[in-house]
Design an enzyme around this catalytic site. Sequence first.
Site, PDB file in Angstrom:
ATOM      1  N   CYS A   1      28.549  32.336  27.233  1.00  0.00           N
ATOM      2  CA  CYS A   1      29.055  33.442  28.056  1.00  0.00           C
ATOM      3  C   CYS A   1      28.701  34.781  27.399  1.00  0.00           C
ATOM      4  O   CYS A   1      27.525  35.086  27.247  1.00  0.00           O
ATOM      5  CB  CYS A   1      30.547  33.281  28.336  1.00  0.00           C
ATOM      6  SG  CYS A   1      31.112  34.327  29.710  1.00  0.00           S
TER       7      CYS A   1
ATOM      8  N   HIS B   1      30.347  28.367  31.074  1.00  0.00           N
ATOM      9  CA  HIS B   1      31.173  27.797  30.004  1.00  0.00           C
ATOM     10  C   HIS B   1      31.018  26.280  29.996  1.00  0.00           C
ATOM     11  O   HIS B   1      31.682  25.608  30.786  1.00  0.00           O
ATOM     12  CB  HIS B   1      32.642  28.153  30.228  1.00  0.00           C
ATOM     13  CG  HIS B   1      32.959  29.585  29.955  1.00  0.00           C
ATOM     14  ND1 HIS B   1      33.284  30.038  28.700  1.00  0.00           N
ATOM     15  CD2 HIS B   1      32.961  30.667  30.750  1.00  0.00           C
ATOM     16  CE1 HIS B   1      33.491  31.344  28.735  1.00  0.00           C
ATOM     17  NE2 HIS B   1      33.295  31.752  29.976  1.00  0.00           N
TER      18      HIS B   1
ATOM     19  N   GLU C   1      32.242  24.277  27.971  1.00  0.00           N
ATOM     20  CA  GLU C   1      33.542  23.701  27.579  1.00  0.00           C
ATOM     21  C   GLU C   1      34.533  23.673  28.732  1.00  0.00           C
ATOM     22  O   GLU C   1      35.615  23.102  28.620  1.00  0.00           O
ATOM     23  CB  GLU C   1      34.105  24.463  26.368  1.00  0.00           C
ATOM     24  CG  GLU C   1      34.721  25.829  26.660  1.00  0.00           C
ATOM     25  CD  GLU C   1      33.719  26.959  26.857  1.00  0.00           C
ATOM     26  OE1 GLU C   1      32.512  26.692  27.015  1.00  0.00           O
ATOM     27  OE2 GLU C   1      34.158  28.123  26.880  1.00  0.00           O
TER      28      GLU C   1
END
Lengths: 251, 199
Positions: free
Chosen positions: B78, B180, B182
Amino acid sequence: MLAKRIIPCLDVRDGKVVKGVNFEGIKEVGDPVECAYEYNLQGADEIVFYDITASHEGRGVMLDVVRNTAKKVFVPLTVGGGIATVDDIRETLRAGADKVSVNSQAVKNPQLIKDGADIFGSQCICVGVDAKAVGENKWTVYINGGRIDMKLDLIEWVKKCEALGAGEICLNSIDTDGVRGGFDIPMLRAVVDAVSIPVIASGGAGKLGDFADAFLKTDCSAALAASLFHFKELTVSQVKDDCRSKGINIR
Amino acid sequence: MIAIIDYGAGNIFSVKNALDHLGVECELTSDKQRIESADKLILPGVGAFPAAMEMLAASGLADTIREQSKQKPLLGICLGMQLLFDKSYEFKECEGLGLIKGYVDKIDDEGLVIPHMGWNKLVYNHDCPLFSGLDEDYVYFVHSYKAFCDDKNLYAYCTYGSRVTAVAGDGKYVYGTQFHPEKSGSVGLKMLENFAGLM
């Protein structure tokens, strides 16, 4: 192309998922971490925890729920309910939330939106708005779970939220909430037209087609429901299949 | 060991949670020696470019990252990806780490909802080891600025108005994802696993 999001919301009290239409009739029905994990398996694009705990002790329990969920659910998590200060925002994000949803406190103290956005970034400040019609294409904002009319014009308020740095609006219609006759399309359309940040439709989903309806009739970015998914009347994947079959871009 | 560089920005615990879940050894650190002894580096980040760059410069981490990225894999996520470029125009012109040729500027296509928030579908532009075992799929984005770079540095993009740089790299050790991983479900976890498996 950006997909429309389907967001299940879990109401949490003292660390337990609760179901019920009013505070008296509430029943504890499960472990929020497990419920979030289940929604994740169904393809939820985000998960919202709404903390209806009143006590300070309950807040700590909520943060543990967020911490434990963030260890096994790898989609965005939003936490709303009772967030009143920048410190509340900070500790909620540090526990693993990606966004916070501020509602009544933001109406009472709009600076909370600006401070939150300045410190943590607009992307993590969602403003939850409860509104009710007062005439043709005119709505006012309510606080405290829809109990107090602030006599504040909805469109003015959402524009102000955007100007203060809100990254998203979660719009809940008090008129359609609980009625299960579909989202409040006129209200939704008016808000989507008024701001250029994402708008989440909330309140009123009662059947499969209601989600696609919101996406086909307005430019809202996401649709949220709680009880429909809680009571297992529909799964997130059924809703997504229905939207997909109607040509809506869905993950 | 993967060092997740902690410079006071963003929700870095999410990245650690994801690596822990994958059973990949990692630690959050701002210590120069730990970063130097790591096999790989992740530069996370949420927030504003100038503030992040100031923190990296003031702590000396900017130089450490520049030097280490010549000898071990680095993944920016990001804002962490945006910092890898030469410069950004967020609020003011601001120098970046200069590891990938290009710049960062506002998403300004007419009529778009900003931030670009939600799940968008990747289009692969070049082979990249991060994509191993993965079809083009949806991943989670949330940002208002995007990177502009040469085609050879653009590994994948998505479409939001116009093209949005989704995965970029320097052709060697440096990688960045605008989305992202994650927070991108099983697809994102697989990408992190692929990064952890890089030599």
